[in-house]
Motif scaffolding. Structure first.
Motif, PDB file in Angstrom:
ATOM      1  N   ASP A 122     -10.986 -10.815   5.709  1.00 28.13           N
ATOM      2  CA  ASP A 122     -11.188 -10.028   4.492  1.00 28.13           C
ATOM      3  C   ASP A 122     -10.353  -8.752   4.541  1.00 28.13           C
ATOM      4  O   ASP A 122      -9.966  -8.300   5.621  1.00 28.13           O
ATOM      5  CB  ASP A 122     -12.666  -9.641   4.344  1.00 28.13           C
ATOM      6  N   PRO A 123     -10.105  -8.146   3.379  1.00 33.92           N
ATOM      7  CA  PRO A 123      -9.432  -6.836   3.369  1.00 33.92           C
ATOM      8  C   PRO A 123     -10.235  -5.816   4.186  1.00 33.92           C
ATOM      9  O   PRO A 123     -11.466  -5.854   4.209  1.00 33.92           O
ATOM     10  CB  PRO A 123      -9.410  -6.459   1.892  1.00 33.92           C
ATOM     11  N   GLU A 176     -10.831   2.351  -2.297  1.00 31.53           N
ATOM     12  CA  GLU A 176     -10.852   1.099  -1.536  1.00 31.53           C
ATOM     13  C   GLU A 176     -11.856   0.126  -2.151  1.00 31.53           C
ATOM     14  O   GLU A 176     -11.560  -1.067  -2.319  1.00 31.53           O
ATOM     15  CB  GLU A 176     -11.209   1.384  -0.070  1.00 31.53           C
ATOM     16  N   GLN A 235     -12.932   0.100  -5.255  1.00 32.35           N
ATOM     17  CA  GLN A 235     -12.412  -0.372  -6.542  1.00 32.35           C
ATOM     18  C   GLN A 235     -11.422  -1.512  -6.345  1.00 32.35           C
ATOM     19  O   GLN A 235     -11.463  -2.518  -7.064  1.00 32.35           O
ATOM     20  CB  GLN A 235     -11.764   0.779  -7.314  1.00 32.35           C
ATOM     21  N   GLN A 236     -10.532  -1.381  -5.365  1.00 37.77           N
ATOM     22  CA  GLN A 236      -9.544  -2.425  -5.107  1.00 37.77           C
ATOM     23  C   GLN A 236     -10.211  -3.690  -4.590  1.00 37.77           C
ATOM     24  O   GLN A 236      -9.871  -4.803  -5.011  1.00 37.77           O
ATOM     25  CB  GLN A 236      -8.477  -1.928  -4.125  1.00 37.77           C
ATOM     26  N   MET A 237     -11.149  -3.556  -3.675  1.00 38.82           N
ATOM     27  CA  MET A 237     -11.828  -4.731  -3.137  1.00 38.82           C
ATOM     28  C   MET A 237     -12.630  -5.438  -4.224  1.00 38.82           C
ATOM     29  O   MET A 237     -12.643  -6.682  -4.284  1.00 38.82           O
ATOM     30  CB  MET A 237     -12.721  -4.335  -1.961  1.00 38.82           C
ATOM     31  N   LYS A 272     -11.962  -5.414  -7.420  1.00 36.85           N
ATOM     32  CA  LYS A 272     -10.959  -6.021  -8.308  1.00 36.85           C
ATOM     33  C   LYS A 272     -10.431  -7.331  -7.724  1.00 36.85           C
ATOM     34  O   LYS A 272     -10.268  -8.320  -8.432  1.00 36.85           O
ATOM     35  CB  LYS A 272      -9.811  -5.035  -8.520  1.00 36.85           C
ATOM     36  N   GLN A 273     -10.176  -7.344  -6.422  1.00 37.36           N
ATOM     37  CA  GLN A 273      -9.659  -8.553  -5.772  1.00 37.36           C
ATOM     38  C   GLN A 273     -10.713  -9.651  -5.678  1.00 37.36           C
ATOM     39  O   GLN A 273     -10.382 -10.828  -5.622  1.00 37.36           O
ATOM     40  CB  GLN A 273      -9.132  -8.213  -4.377  1.00 37.36           C
ATOM     41  N   GLY A 274     -11.996  -9.239  -5.603  1.00 41.04           N
ATOM     42  CA  GLY A 274     -13.089 -10.208  -5.571  1.00 41.04           C
ATOM     43  C   GLY A 274     -13.180 -11.055  -4.325  1.00 41.04           C
ATOM     44  O   GLY A 274     -13.764 -12.130  -4.337  1.00 41.04           O
ATOM     45  N   LYS A 275     -12.625 -10.589  -3.209  1.00 37.14           N
ATOM     46  CA  LYS A 275     -12.622 -11.366  -1.960  1.00 37.14           C
ATOM     47  C   LYS A 275     -13.501 -10.739  -0.884  1.00 37.14           C
ATOM     48  O   LYS A 275     -13.431 -11.122   0.272  1.00 37.14           O
ATOM     49  CB  LYS A 275     -11.194 -11.483  -1.427  1.00 37.14           C
ATOM     50  N   GLY A 277     -14.735  -7.632   1.659  1.00 37.61           N
ATOM     51  CA  GLY A 277     -13.975  -6.707   2.478  1.00 37.61           C
ATOM     52  C   GLY A 277     -14.861  -5.967   3.450  1.00 37.61           C
ATOM     53  O   GLY A 277     -16.082  -6.157   3.496  1.00 37.61           O
ATOM     54  N   HIS A 303     -21.392  -7.934  -3.309  1.00 36.45           N
ATOM     55  CA  HIS A 303     -19.995  -8.301  -3.554  1.00 36.45           C
ATOM     56  C   HIS A 303     -19.284  -8.704  -2.255  1.00 36.45           C
ATOM     57  O   HIS A 303     -18.052  -8.784  -2.226  1.00 36.45           O
ATOM     58  CB  HIS A 303     -19.248  -7.144  -4.218  1.00 36.45           C
TER      59      HIS A 303
END
Length: 180
Positions: free
Chosen positions: A10-11, A52, A54-56, A58-61, A63, A104
């Motif tokens: 994961d990110p 961070e 917000q980006q995670m 948005k990516q939906g994967k 983290g 999430h």
């Protein structure tokens, strides 16, 4: 990526910000330094985590976010009110973000280092006239200062799939300092 602790799929983000702890009693703290330290150690960490997340999201994967706190967030010492307040705050923010983002699949944890052999620690030793050999036993049950790579290893483990069921907690990488 794979390391000896497990795979990281994961990110990941690690937030590590710190200024040298303040050195005055609560009744005399330097307000300008208070604002500077809180701005870097607490607000800086909060803003990094905000973007961070917000980006995670948005990516939906999912983290993993690791915030670096301090043993001072759990076992305060006198004469560093701003540093203690900031590092307590990092622990609190970590818990809130973990609660909000667990659904999430975003894990948020912190690492609370003890006395780590860094230029910041060496500067403090010089400032107060201590040697590492005489001061390490006061801060470590292992009678030595930690090394930066030891904090990195704790962070790597939290980021790895080996820690996939861990969120909202703090690892104390402090050679037993907070256990006393």
């Amino acid at each position: 990526m794979y390391n000896h602790l497990g795979s990281i799929t994961d990110p990941v983000a690690v937030n590590n910000a710190a200024l040298t702890p303040d050195d005055k009693p609560a009744a005399e703290f330097d307000e300008a330094y208070w604002h500077r330290l809180i701005s870097v150690d607490l607000t800086g960490t909060a803003l990094c985590m905000k973007y961070e997340l917000q980006q995670m999201l948005k990516q939906g994967k999912g983290g993993s976010i690791i915030n670096i706190s301090s043993v001072s967030g759990f076992r305060p010492q006198p004469n560093n009110i701003a540093y203690v307040a900031a590092k307590h705050g990092v622990v609190g923010m970590t818990k809130v973000a973990a609660m909000e983002n667990g659904p999430h699949n975003i894990r948020v944890n912190s690492v609370a280092p003890g006395a780590i052999d860094t230029p910041m620690l060496r500067g403090a030793l010089d400032q107060f006239g201590f040697t590492a050999e005489e001061y390490a036993p006061q801060l470590s049950l292992l009678n030595r200062f930690g090394q930066p790579n030891e904090i990195a290893q704790a962070s790597l483990w939290l980021a790895s799939d080996a820690a996939s069921y861990i969120t909202g907690t703090t690892i104390h990488a402090d050679a037993g300092y907070t256990s006393r």
